[in-house]
Design a protein around this motif. Structure first.
Motif, PDB file in Angstrom:
ATOM      1  N   GLY A  19     -52.781  25.363  -2.997  1.00  0.00           N
ATOM      2  CA  GLY A  19     -51.496  26.031  -2.777  1.00  0.00           C
ATOM      3  C   GLY A  19     -50.402  25.413  -3.634  1.00  0.00           C
ATOM      4  O   GLY A  19     -49.712  26.111  -4.396  1.00  0.00           O
ATOM      5  N   GLU A  38     -47.619  14.275  -4.108  1.00  0.00           N
ATOM      6  CA  GLU A  38     -48.976  14.303  -3.541  1.00  0.00           C
ATOM      7  C   GLU A  38     -49.333  12.883  -3.081  1.00  0.00           C
ATOM      8  O   GLU A  38     -49.171  11.929  -3.823  1.00  0.00           O
ATOM      9  N   GLY A  44     -56.123  18.288  -3.682  1.00  0.00           N
ATOM     10  CA  GLY A  44     -56.028  18.287  -2.222  1.00  0.00           C
ATOM     11  C   GLY A  44     -57.366  18.165  -1.530  1.00  0.00           C
ATOM     12  O   GLY A  44     -58.388  17.815  -2.137  1.00  0.00           O
ATOM     13  N   SER A  45     -57.348  18.488  -0.249  1.00  0.00           N
ATOM     14  CA  SER A  45     -58.591  18.436   0.536  1.00  0.00           C
ATOM     15  C   SER A  45     -59.605  19.376  -0.083  1.00  0.00           C
ATOM     16  O   SER A  45     -60.807  19.095  -0.080  1.00  0.00           O
ATOM     17  N   LYS A  55     -69.584  22.650  -1.428  1.00  0.00           N
ATOM     18  CA  LYS A  55     -70.306  23.657  -2.225  1.00  0.00           C
ATOM     19  C   LYS A  55     -71.260  22.999  -3.221  1.00  0.00           C
ATOM     20  O   LYS A  55     -72.262  23.595  -3.615  1.00  0.00           O
ATOM     21  N   GLY A 129     -44.317  12.958   0.894  1.00  0.00           N
ATOM     22  CA  GLY A 129     -43.080  13.731   0.785  1.00  0.00           C
ATOM     23  C   GLY A 129     -42.579  14.218   2.133  1.00  0.00           C
ATOM     24  O   GLY A 129     -43.367  14.449   3.059  1.00  0.00           O
ATOM     25  N   ASP A 325     -53.156  26.106   4.219  1.00  0.00           N
ATOM     26  CA  ASP A 325     -53.675  25.819   5.552  1.00  0.00           C
ATOM     27  C   ASP A 325     -52.612  25.400   6.559  1.00  0.00           C
ATOM     28  O   ASP A 325     -52.871  25.392   7.758  1.00  0.00           O
ATOM     29  N   LEU A 332     -57.966  29.475   3.588  1.00  0.00           N
ATOM     30  CA  LEU A 332     -58.895  29.560   2.456  1.00  0.00           C
ATOM     31  C   LEU A 332     -58.176  29.076   1.202  1.00  0.00           C
ATOM     32  O   LEU A 332     -56.980  29.346   1.027  1.00  0.00           O
ATOM     33  N   ALA A 333     -58.929  28.426   0.329  1.00  0.00           N
ATOM     34  CA  ALA A 333     -58.340  27.916  -0.909  1.00  0.00           C
ATOM     35  C   ALA A 333     -57.755  29.064  -1.730  1.00  0.00           C
ATOM     36  O   ALA A 333     -56.675  28.945  -2.316  1.00  0.00           O
TER      37      ALA A 333
END
Ligand SMILES: Cc1cc2nc3c(=O)[nH]c(=O)nc-3n(C[C@H](O)[C@H](O)[C@H](O)COP(=O)(O)OP(=O)(O)OC[C@H]3O[C@@H](n4cnc5c(N)ncnc54)[C@H](O)[C@@H]3O)c2cc1C
Length: 481
Positions: A19, A38, A44-45, A55, A129, A325, A332-333
């Motif tokens: 995102g 970050e 990110g996750s 995956k 942040g 999220d 979802l990514a």
């Protein structure tokens, strides 16, 4: 580029998952001054603990399945014993090597994404942040630490993601009771993995570890696995699980999980006890929205802590957007990335098409995969939409026969009268790739006839999509009965 503003616009982004990453790239593309904060790693996750490692693990499990199934295509693997007699070799998975590969892949992907941001002119700040007021973001070394940076901004994008939900009665210890982020420290396959939770994450890991060669028990509190998915797809998958040797415990709510010597014990609400070597807790996520200044800025959240956003990802505060999220949109990514781009386009005055959650395509990466988009058969059955449903088994597809694919189907949902394609389900290998033409049809509101006019290669699995829409010709004519 000023885009009609008197001075260059400033965009500050908290969180560098899909995102935040996509928002940063879009804002840089539009000429804004962009800072991204970050705390762990760019990507990110999604890249570090969730999508990329899971995956990659599933790619290894798929390789095992391909070797196992090659026998049906006439491929035989033999070794010779000392006396020259053929031996049947076993497929062995070196989980240590698998995990080293996927962690290296995640690290590299994160570094590549960081470099792409820097190259695009984004200032990347490492730290925690927090929104200070609606026009500033402050950065500290950690939650509650001393602030070392303050970023004045016109627009804030909050993209802080979510973390695995932890239950006090089943606290992960990182050794035997694990969240999905802790799986990749294992150096050998678990002897008996108990997966608690039969949603998408639980089903994907249960499928992967079963195919890697583990004994797996799936504890599902619901009637069947994947309660949110198409009923035919879920039933097919459950049959594949059972046939593969998995124990699926339905309507079995896990009450607590505890260590039992070198293993684990899962105590079910009905008193049953399941013993295994490891337990994976896959019981959902909680958004990382506490302690980041949302209350002070007046940003509304739901009772679960998710940030309320509209279809252009705007929160209750006009210049604060939230994506991914941590919001009320599907986790979802691909959704996070689309929201990131939409938010920035909206904030900076570019052309924006508000997101339509109904058009999101999603995939469950089990073997076989289950991909869906749009309205589903249940919506038709429940009277939410007037649709016609057509299902074709993949086993009837010539390419599938050649490839030895015996399971799976294509299901198309079209609106009665207009024949507009409004949804679909694909179950099969690489369903995630196969769903794309259906997603385009749903997005562009193509009719079954329009979709059927596009050439599918012969022979191909996607030929089943054209076969299905051809069979629905009379739906468009309005007299299919
Ligand atoms: C096991 C698993 C598999 C998945 N597989 C898929 C899949 O195949 N396809 C798919 O589309 N989705 C998948 N998902 C979902 C996907 O991972 C998420 O939807 C996606 O990560 C959301 O992106 P995001 O940008 O919202 O957040 P994240 O990827 O979680 O990134 C948020 C970032 O914000 C940072 N952050 C948080 N708070 C702060 C702060 N205060 N200051 C600075 N930084 C902060 C975090 O360190 C993190 O890097 C999967 C999820 C799981 C659990």
């Amino acid at each position: 580029m000023s885009f009609g503003f008197e001075r260059t616009q400033r965009v500050a982004i908290i969180g560098g998952g899909p995102g935040g990453y996509e928002a940063a790239l879009a804002a840089a593309q539009l000429g804004a001054e962009v800072t991204l904060v970050e705390r762990a790693g760019v990507g990110g996750s999604a890249v570090i603990t969730d999508v990329v490692p899971s995956k990659s693990l599933i790619a290894t499990a798929d390789a095992v399945v391909a070797i196992r199934d090659a026998e049906h295509l006439g491929v035989q693997l033999f070794a010779r014993a000392g006396d020259g007699k053929p031996l049947r070799p076993e497929v062995a998975v070196n989980l240590g090597a698998v995990n080293r590969r996927l962690l290296a892949l995640s690290r590299q992907q994160s570094e590549d994404m960081r470099s792409a941001l820097v190259e695009a002119g984004v200032r990347v700040v490492s730290g925690h942040g927090r929104i200070d007021d609606d026009h500033a973001v402050v950065v500290s070394a950690g939650a509650g630490g001393t602030d070392f940076d303050r970023i004045e901004t016109d627009t804030v994008v909050v993209s802080v993601g979510a973390s695995p939900r932890q239950l006090p009665s089943a606290m992960p210890d990182g050794e035997r009771i694990l969240t999905w982020t802790q799986l990749y420290d294992m150096t050998a396959l678990p002897e008996h993995l108990i997966v608690v939770g039969s949603g998408v994450t639980g089903a994907e890991f249960a499928s992967a570890y079963m195919n890697l060669g583990c004994r797996v028990t799936l504890v599902s509190s619901r009637e069947r696995v994947l309660p949110g998915e198409d009923a035919d797809a879920a039933a097919l998958l459950e049959a594949v699980f059972t046939r593969g040797g998995m124990t699926v415990l339905s309507r079995a709510r896990a009450d607590r999980v505890e260590r039992a010597g070198e293993g684990v014990r899962v105590i079910l609400a009905d008193g049953r006890v399941v013993e295994g070597s490891h337990c994976l807790m896959a019981v959902g996520s909680t958004p990382n929205t506490d302690g980041i200044g949302l209350e002070g800025a007046g940003v509304e959240r739901t009772a679960s802590g998710h940030i309320r956003v509209n279809r252009v990802a705007r929160t209750s505060v006009p210049n604060i957007y939230a994506v991914g999220d941590c919001t009320t949109f599907p986790p979802l990514a691909s959704v996070a990335a689309m929201q990131g781009r939409t938010a920035v386009f909206h904030a900076l005055g570019d052309v924006v098409i508000p997101m339509e959650p109904r058009r999101i395509s999603a995939n469950v990466f089990t073997a076989p995969e289950i991909a869906t988009v749009g309205w589903q058969e249940k919506d038709v059955a429940d009277g939410r939409i007037d649709g016609a449903v057509h299902k074709l088994p993949l086993a009837a597809n010539p390419r599938a026969k050649m490839m030895g694919i015996r399971e799976g189907f294509v299901k198309i949902i079209a609106q009665r009268g207009s024949g507009t394609v409004i949804g679909g389900v694909i179950v099969g290998p690489r369903a995630s790739d196969m769903i794309y033409p259906v997603a385009i049809a749903v997005e562009r509101r193509l009719t079954v006839d329009q979709l059927s006019r596009a050439f599918a290669v012969y022979p191909s699995l996607s030929g089943s999509i054209t076969d299905a829409v051809r069979a629905m010709h009379m739906v468009e004519r309005g007299d299919e009965d």
